[in-house]
Design a protein around this motif. Structure first.
Motif, mmCIF file in Angstrom:
data_model
loop_
_atom_site.group_PDB
_atom_site.id
_atom_site.type_symbol
_atom_site.label_atom_id
_atom_site.label_comp_id
_atom_site.label_asym_id
_atom_site.label_seq_id
_atom_site.Cartn_x
_atom_site.Cartn_y
_atom_site.Cartn_z
ATOM 1 N N ASP A 114 7.366 44.598 -39.475
ATOM 2 C CA ASP A 114 7.795 45.607 -38.516
ATOM 3 C C ASP A 114 8.861 44.934 -37.654
ATOM 4 O OD1 ASP A 114 5.775 47.843 -38.959
ATOM 5 O OD2 ASP A 114 4.440 46.141 -38.590
ATOM 6 N N LEU A 115 10.063 45.475 -37.646
ATOM 7 C CA LEU A 115 11.177 44.880 -36.909
ATOM 8 C C LEU A 115 11.266 45.459 -35.497
ATOM 9 C CD1 LEU A 115 14.325 44.571 -39.235
ATOM 10 C CD2 LEU A 115 13.275 42.762 -37.874
ATOM 11 N N VAL A 116 11.397 44.580 -34.510
ATOM 12 C CA VAL A 116 11.593 44.973 -33.114
ATOM 13 C C VAL A 116 12.779 44.171 -32.597
ATOM 14 C CG1 VAL A 116 10.546 45.154 -30.838
ATOM 15 C CG2 VAL A 116 9.099 45.312 -32.878
ATOM 16 N N ALA A 117 13.770 44.841 -32.001
ATOM 17 C CA ALA A 117 14.995 44.111 -31.681
ATOM 18 C C ALA A 117 15.712 44.683 -30.476
ATOM 19 C CB ALA A 117 15.934 44.112 -32.887
ATOM 20 N N ASN A 118 16.576 43.835 -29.900
ATOM 21 C CA ASN A 118 17.365 44.185 -28.721
ATOM 22 C C ASN A 118 18.733 43.526 -28.811
ATOM 23 O OD1 ASN A 118 17.756 42.966 -25.471
ATOM 24 N ND2 ASN A 118 17.706 45.152 -25.834
ATOM 25 N N ASP A 119 19.759 44.218 -28.282
ATOM 26 C CA ASP A 119 21.099 43.656 -28.139
ATOM 27 C C ASP A 119 21.634 43.178 -29.494
ATOM 28 O OD1 ASP A 119 23.303 42.804 -26.378
ATOM 29 O OD2 ASP A 119 22.593 40.783 -26.714
ATOM 30 N N SER A 120 22.191 41.971 -29.563
ATOM 31 C CA SER A 120 22.701 41.464 -30.843
ATOM 32 C C SER A 120 21.592 41.339 -31.877
ATOM 33 C CB SER A 120 23.380 40.106 -30.643
ATOM 34 O OG SER A 120 22.477 39.173 -30.077
ATOM 35 N N GLY A 121 20.341 41.210 -31.415
ATOM 36 C CA GLY A 121 19.223 41.208 -32.353
ATOM 37 C C GLY A 121 19.090 42.535 -33.078
ATOM 38 N N GLY A 122 19.480 43.621 -32.414
ATOM 39 C CA GLY A 122 19.484 44.926 -33.074
ATOM 40 C C GLY A 122 20.559 45.024 -34.126
ATOM 41 N N LEU A 123 21.714 44.417 -33.859
ATOM 42 C CA LEU A 123 22.779 44.332 -34.858
ATOM 43 C C LEU A 123 22.281 43.582 -36.089
ATOM 44 C CD1 LEU A 123 25.665 43.966 -36.066
ATOM 45 C CD2 LEU A 123 26.062 42.236 -34.313
ATOM 46 N N VAL A 124 21.689 42.407 -35.877
ATOM 47 C CA VAL A 124 21.185 41.605 -36.983
ATOM 48 C C VAL A 124 20.084 42.356 -37.732
ATOM 49 C CG1 VAL A 124 19.934 39.479 -37.560
ATOM 50 C CG2 VAL A 124 21.829 39.418 -35.918
ATOM 51 N N SER A 125 19.248 43.079 -37.009
ATOM 52 C CA SER A 125 18.141 43.799 -37.647
ATOM 53 C C SER A 125 18.641 44.944 -38.519
ATOM 54 C CB SER A 125 17.176 44.313 -36.577
ATOM 55 O OG SER A 125 16.526 43.232 -35.944
ATOM 56 N N GLN A 126 19.684 45.629 -38.085
ATOM 57 C CA GLN A 126 20.251 46.685 -38.937
ATOM 58 C C GLN A 126 20.826 46.086 -40.219
ATOM 59 O OE1 GLN A 126 22.593 49.801 -36.590
ATOM 60 N NE2 GLN A 126 21.982 48.365 -34.973
ATOM 61 N N LEU A 127 21.492 44.940 -40.106
ATOM 62 C CA LEU A 127 22.000 44.258 -41.302
ATOM 63 C C LEU A 127 20.853 43.808 -42.200
ATOM 64 C CD1 LEU A 127 24.926 41.962 -40.108
ATOM 65 C CD2 LEU A 127 25.075 43.973 -41.589
ATOM 66 N N PHE A 128 19.784 43.295 -41.572
ATOM 67 C CA PHE A 128 18.619 42.870 -42.347
ATOM 68 C C PHE A 128 18.056 44.059 -43.123
ATOM 69 C CE2 PHE A 128 14.200 41.945 -43.167
ATOM 70 C CZ PHE A 128 14.195 40.593 -43.485
ATOM 71 N N LEU A 129 17.968 45.199 -42.471
ATOM 72 C CA LEU A 129 17.473 46.410 -43.124
ATOM 73 C C LEU A 129 18.355 46.798 -44.302
ATOM 74 C CD1 LEU A 129 15.637 48.930 -43.190
ATOM 75 C CD2 LEU A 129 17.161 49.947 -41.497
ATOM 76 N N ALA A 130 19.670 46.687 -44.120
ATOM 77 C CA ALA A 130 20.591 47.048 -45.197
ATOM 78 C C ALA A 130 20.471 46.100 -46.386
ATOM 79 C CB ALA A 130 22.028 47.057 -44.676
ATOM 80 N N ARG A 131 20.272 44.811 -46.107
ATOM 81 C CA ARG A 131 20.193 43.813 -47.175
ATOM 82 C C ARG A 131 18.803 43.724 -47.801
ATOM 83 N NH1 ARG A 131 24.669 44.788 -46.381
ATOM 84 N NH2 ARG A 131 26.281 43.455 -45.415
ATOM 85 N N HIS A 132 17.775 44.018 -47.015
ATOM 86 C CA HIS A 132 16.393 43.859 -47.494
ATOM 87 C C HIS A 132 15.552 45.076 -47.104
ATOM 88 C CE1 HIS A 132 17.371 39.627 -48.245
ATOM 89 N NE2 HIS A 132 17.864 39.583 -47.025
ATOM 90 N N PRO A 133 15.933 46.273 -47.551
ATOM 91 C CA PRO A 133 15.211 47.471 -47.102
ATOM 92 C C PRO A 133 13.736 47.465 -47.473
ATOM 93 C CG PRO A 133 16.646 47.958 -48.980
ATOM 94 C CD PRO A 133 17.007 46.583 -48.507
ATOM 95 N N GLN A 134 13.393 46.819 -48.577
ATOM 96 C CA GLN A 134 12.008 46.793 -49.020
ATOM 97 C C GLN A 134 11.136 45.892 -48.162
ATOM 98 O OE1 GLN A 134 14.526 45.214 -50.391
ATOM 99 N NE2 GLN A 134 13.862 43.094 -50.695
ATOM 100 N N ARG A 135 11.748 45.079 -47.315
ATOM 101 C CA ARG A 135 10.986 44.145 -46.488
ATOM 102 C C ARG A 135 10.688 44.701 -45.087
ATOM 103 N NH1 ARG A 135 12.422 37.883 -47.768
ATOM 104 N NH2 ARG A 135 10.266 37.768 -47.006
ATOM 105 N N VAL A 136 11.173 45.899 -44.781
ATOM 106 C CA VAL A 136 11.009 46.476 -43.444
ATOM 107 C C VAL A 136 10.081 47.688 -43.519
ATOM 108 C CG1 VAL A 136 12.174 47.445 -41.427
ATOM 109 C CG2 VAL A 136 13.324 45.697 -42.824
ATOM 110 N N ARG A 137 8.945 47.601 -42.810
ATOM 111 C CA ARG A 137 8.014 48.728 -42.736
ATOM 112 C C ARG A 137 8.450 49.736 -41.689
ATOM 113 N NH1 ARG A 137 4.120 44.624 -43.152
ATOM 114 N NH2 ARG A 137 4.061 44.565 -40.859
ATOM 115 N N THR A 138 8.743 49.247 -40.494
ATOM 116 C CA THR A 138 9.169 50.115 -39.390
ATOM 117 C C THR A 138 10.278 49.405 -38.616
ATOM 118 O OG1 THR A 138 7.588 49.209 -37.778
ATOM 119 C CG2 THR A 138 6.831 51.056 -39.139
ATOM 120 N N LEU A 139 11.033 50.190 -37.854
ATOM 121 C CA LEU A 139 12.158 49.664 -37.083
ATOM 122 C C LEU A 139 12.108 50.217 -35.668
ATOM 123 C CD1 LEU A 139 14.896 48.077 -37.126
ATOM 124 C CD2 LEU A 139 15.984 50.261 -37.748
ATOM 125 N N LEU A 140 11.956 49.333 -34.685
ATOM 126 C CA LEU A 140 11.983 49.719 -33.275
ATOM 127 C C LEU A 140 13.201 49.059 -32.631
ATOM 128 C CD1 LEU A 140 10.686 51.078 -30.796
ATOM 129 C CD2 LEU A 140 9.324 49.006 -30.472
#
Length: 305
Positions: A114-140
């Motif tokens: 489950d990804l939780v992110a803020n600021d530049s961490g949110g940028l990185v998390s969106q990229l992570f989701l794009a590259r590894h969509p199967q590894r993300v259950r939820t996104l906050l």
């Protein structure tokens, strides 16, 4: 609509997490690209907390304190920030942070988070989701770069200093040496915190001290800032539209970098969005200041996921 004075029903846990807890709990993962500092707290399905710039995993201490009974909470320091030790020559960009996070999860034998992110961490998390969509259950996601607002115009003056190699010395060092400056309207506290007067000396030290310890660390902080000036989110629009997992945006309305219209863009773009919670009067780094709110939203989202 939530307000910063709204009482939270979420119960506080007994163990208080402070800088001393982080110091004694900090672990390191030796990965190909870096020796990554992180803390881990709790058991069960994993939740990954990704911090903003120029902070580190300490940003999420309140969330970990409240959520460790629900998840195996992992809060790393990204490359170039915090206590992560990155070798000279290692490229530090949002894309390389994604590779680091994937390698960290592999080293911890974690498949999905489950990804939780803020600021530049949110940028990185969106990229992570794009590259590894199967590894993300939820996104906050809380206030962060989104689509065309990457980078936000208000960040560009700091990028200009970073390109000259002076951002750390001209901005961070003075605030580290004068904590009142850090809490002032011109400092990190006044610019990004809802309650800058509560930005403690201990917290300032925890965030900024490791960034000034050597010329290499200073150059890496500058390098990461420069990389954040390149838009990497517009190209992943379709990836976001294809991911159908549960998502939720929680957005501080006082923040001048990331307007709530970008949370609304995410709400329209992510098929599994559970909407936007607007937090009146809250500034960019409110997730650190309002952990009850983050815990409340996370547990609701995780029940869906």
């Amino acid at each position: 609509m939530a307000t910063i004075l709204e009482s939270q029903a979420f119960a506080r846990q007994s163990e208080h997490i402070d800088a001393a807890w982080y110091l004694r709990s900090r672990r390191y993962a030796s990965l190909p690209m870096s020796r990554v500092a992180y803390v881990e707290h709790g058991r069960g399905p994993a939740a990954l907390f990704v911090h903003g710039y120029p902070l580190n995993g300490f940003q999420w201490r309140g969330a970990l304190e409240r959520l460790h009974k629900h998840r195996r909470c992992i809060a790393p320091d990204v490359m170039g920030l915090g206590y992560t030790e990155t070798p000279e020559g290692q490229v530090i960009t949002p894309e390389s942070q994604v590779a680091m996070l994937a390698a960290l999860l592999d080293s911890l034998h974690i498949d999905t988070v489950d990804l939780v992110a803020n600021d530049s961490g949110g940028l990185v998390s969106q990229l992570f989701l794009a590259r590894h969509p199967q590894r993300v259950r939820t996104l906050l996601l809380t206030n962060c770069d989104v689509d065309e607002n990457n980078p936000p115009p208000g960040f560009l003056p700091f990028v200009a200093l970073a390109k000259k190699g002076t951002f750390v010395d001209r901005v961070l060092v003075p605030e580290l040496n004068d904590k009142e400056l850090a809490r002032s309207a011109k400092g990190l506290g006044g610019l990004t915190y809802t309650y800058p007067e509560r930005f403690s000396d201990e917290t300032i030290e925890t965030y900024l001290r490791p960034l000034v310890e050597s010329p290499l660390r200073k150059s890496q902080v500058n390098q990461y800032a420069i990389s954040l000036a390149t838009n990497v989110l517009v190209p992943i629009r379709e990836d976001l539209r294809q991911w159908k997992g549960p998502a939720r945006m929680v957005w501080g309305l006082k923040d001048t970098l990331f307007g709530v219209e970008w949370a609304e863009w995410l709400d329209r773009t992510l098929p599994g969005s559970r909407g936007v919670r607007r937090v009146e009067g809250a500034n960019l780094f409110f997730p650190e200041e309002m952990p009850d709110l983050i815990a409340e939203e996370a547990t609701k989202l995780w029940q869906v996921g």
